[in-house]
Design an enzyme around this catalytic site. Structure first.
Site, PDB file in Angstrom:
ATOM      1  CG  ASP A   1      -0.301  -0.422   2.509  1.00  0.00           C
ATOM      2  OD1 ASP A   1       0.948  -0.430   2.575  1.00  0.00           O
ATOM      3  OD2 ASP A   1      -1.027  -0.733   3.468  1.00  0.00           O
TER       4      ASP A   1
ATOM      5  CG  ASP B 220      -8.653  -1.453  12.163  1.00  0.00           C
ATOM      6  OD1 ASP B 220      -7.643  -2.048  11.706  1.00  0.00           O
ATOM      7  OD2 ASP B 220      -9.123  -0.434  11.632  1.00  0.00           O
TER       8      ASP B 220
ATOM      9  CG  HIS C 114      -5.857  -1.972   8.859  1.00  0.00           C
ATOM     10  ND1 HIS C 114      -6.031  -0.966   9.782  1.00  0.00           N
ATOM     11  CD2 HIS C 114      -4.554  -1.902   8.503  1.00  0.00           C
ATOM     12  CE1 HIS C 114      -4.884  -0.336   9.981  1.00  0.00           C
ATOM     13  NE2 HIS C 114      -3.978  -0.885   9.226  1.00  0.00           N
TER      14      HIS C 114
ATOM     15  CD  GLU D 224      -8.697   1.266   8.032  1.00  0.00           C
ATOM     16  OE1 GLU D 224      -8.649   0.352   8.880  1.00  0.00           O
ATOM     17  OE2 GLU D 224      -8.129   2.361   8.186  1.00  0.00           O
TER      18      GLU D 224
HETATM   19  C1  GLP Z   1      -0.492   0.466   8.528  1.00  0.00           C
HETATM   20  C2  GLP Z   1      -0.230  -0.312   7.234  1.00  0.00           C
HETATM   21  C3  GLP Z   1      -0.476  -1.778   7.418  1.00  0.00           C
HETATM   22  C4  GLP Z   1       0.257  -2.259   8.665  1.00  0.00           C
HETATM   23  C5  GLP Z   1      -0.336  -1.580   9.862  1.00  0.00           C
HETATM   24  C6  GLP Z   1       0.249  -2.048  11.186  1.00  0.00           C
HETATM   25  O1  GLP Z   1      -1.788   0.894   8.663  1.00  0.00           O
HETATM   26  N1  GLP Z   1      -1.016   0.147   6.141  1.00  0.00           N
HETATM   27  O2  GLP Z   1      -0.018  -2.472   6.261  1.00  0.00           O
HETATM   28  O3  GLP Z   1       0.144  -3.660   8.762  1.00  0.00           O
HETATM   29  O4  GLP Z   1      -0.102  -0.188   9.723  1.00  0.00           O
HETATM   30  O5  GLP Z   1       1.440  -1.407  11.450  1.00  0.00           O
HETATM   31  P1  GLP Z   1       2.436  -1.801  12.596  1.00  0.00           P
HETATM   32  O6  GLP Z   1       3.174  -2.989  12.086  1.00  0.00           O
HETATM   33  O7  GLP Z   1       3.317  -0.609  12.764  1.00  0.00           O
HETATM   34  O8  GLP Z   1       1.646  -2.103  13.806  1.00  0.00           O
END
Ligand code: GLP
Length: 263
Positions: A70, A140, A142, A147
Site C-alpha cells: 500500500d 482493527d 486491517h 479497513e
Molecule cells: C499500517 C499499514 C499496514 C500495517 C499496519 C500495522 O496501517 N497500512 O499495512 O500492517 O499499519 O502497522 P504496525 O506494524 O506498525 O503495527
C-alpha cells in the site's frame, strides 16, 4: 491456518526472515520469486535479518520481484512518511543485489489512482501472481489498508482510512491525526489471498484482539484479516503478548502442532 507462536518480537522476526529466505533459496523455477511486502513496525526486524543474511551471502535478491501492499495518497516518494521512502530506507537500499527495476510500489501521486491500481494488478498477474505475501495487521485487523467492512474479495484500489487508523498512525505525523493522509492505494484482500502463501506478523498486546479475531472469530468483513481462514497457505507468526486474548485451548493446540512439526 498455521499459527507459529514465538516468545517475543525478535524471535518472530528471525522465524519469518528465515522462512522467507528458505523460500527464495528453494525457488527453482525460471521466473523470479515474487514477494509481497508490508511497511510498519511489524516487519522491521524481518528486514534487518534479511539484510544481514543478504550481506552474508545467505540469500540473494537478484531473482526476486517485490510488490508492496500500500501507499498513502498525496505523499511524494521523497516524503519521509511515504511507504516508498520507508521501504528504501529500511530495506531496499541495504540489499547488495536487489534490482531497482524489480521493486514495485503503488504510486500515491498518480493522477488517476484507480488506473494506477488496475496497472498494479495487471503487473502482478504478468509475473504469474505472488509467491509469498508478508503482511502485518492493524489493531482493527486491517490487512494492508483494507479497513473493517472492506470486501473480502476486494482488489487493488483506493481506500479511505478510518479515524482509528489515522489516530494510530499519527505517531509518525507529530501525533496529529489530521496530518495523516485520509486516503491510500492498497492491494485488496482478494489480491493478498490470491498469493500462494500469506505470512502475517502479529506482535504485542495491542494486537491481541486482532489476533483472536483472525484465528478464533468467524470469517467476517468486520475483521478483514479473518479472510486468511479461507486460505490454504496462511501462516500467522505471533509473539506471546499478542496471544493474550486466545483461549487456552487454542494456544495449546498451536504450540502442540508446531512442536510436532519439528519432530
Ligand atoms: C499500517 C499499514 C499496514 C500495517 C499496519 C500495522 O496501517 N497500512 O499495512 O500492517 O499499519 O502497522 P504496525 O506494524 O506498525 O503495527
Amino acid at each position: 491456518m498455521r499459527v507459529v507462536i514465538q516468545e517475543n518480537y525478535e524471535k518472530v522476526s528471525l522465524w519469518a526472515a528465515h522462512y522467507i529466505a528458505d523460500k527464495i533459496n528453494n525457488h527453482k523455477e525460471d521466473r523470479p520469486f515474487v514477494l509481497g511486502l508490508p511497511t510498519g513496525s511489524s516487519p522491521i526486524g524481518v528486514y534487518k535479518e534479511l539484510i544481514r543474511m543478504n550481506k552474508a551471502g545467505e540469500v540473494s535478491f537478484a531473482n526476486v520481484v517485490t510488490f508492496n501492499m500500500d501507499e498513502y495518497i498525496g505523499l511524494p516518494k521523497e516524503h519521509d512518511q511515504s511507504y516508498w521512502y520507508f521501504m528504501h530506507d529500511n530495506f531496499f537500499n541495504h540489499l547488495v543485489d536487489m534490482k531497482p527495476e524489480n521493486i514495485n510500489i503503488l504510486n500515491g501521486m498518480a493522477e488517476d489512482p484507480e488506473a494506477e491500481c488496475a496497472r498494479y494488478e495487471e503487473k502482478i498477474a504478468s509475473y504469474g501472481g505472488i509467491d509469498l505475501f508478508m503482511g502485518g495487521i492493524g489493531v482493527d485487523g486491517h490487512l494492508a489498508f483494507n479497513e473493517p467492512y472492506t470486501s473480502l474479495t476486494s482488489r487493488t484500489g483506493v481506500r479511505i482510512l478510518t479515524t482509528d487508523t489515522r489516530i494510530v498512525n499519527s505517531r509518525f505525523f507529530g501525533n496529529d491525526p489530521e496530518k495523516v493522509p485520509a486516503k491510500a492505494v492498497s492491494v485488496g484482500i482478494g489480491t493478498v489471498t490470491d498469493s500462494k502463501e500469506v505470512l502475517v506478523l502479529i506482535s504485542g498486546h495491542n494486537k491481541a484482539r486482532a489476533l483472536q479475531a483472525t484465528v478464533e472469530g468467524g470469517v467476517s468483513q468486520k475483521w478483514t484479516c479473518s479472510a486468511l481462514q479461507m486460505h490454504n497457505g496462511a501462516i500467522i507468526v505471533c509473539d506471546e503478548p499478542a496471544c493474550g486474548e486466545l483461549m487456552v485451548d487454542t494456544y495449546k493446540y498451536f504450540l502442540d502442532i508446531e512442536k510436532n512439526e519439528r519432530l
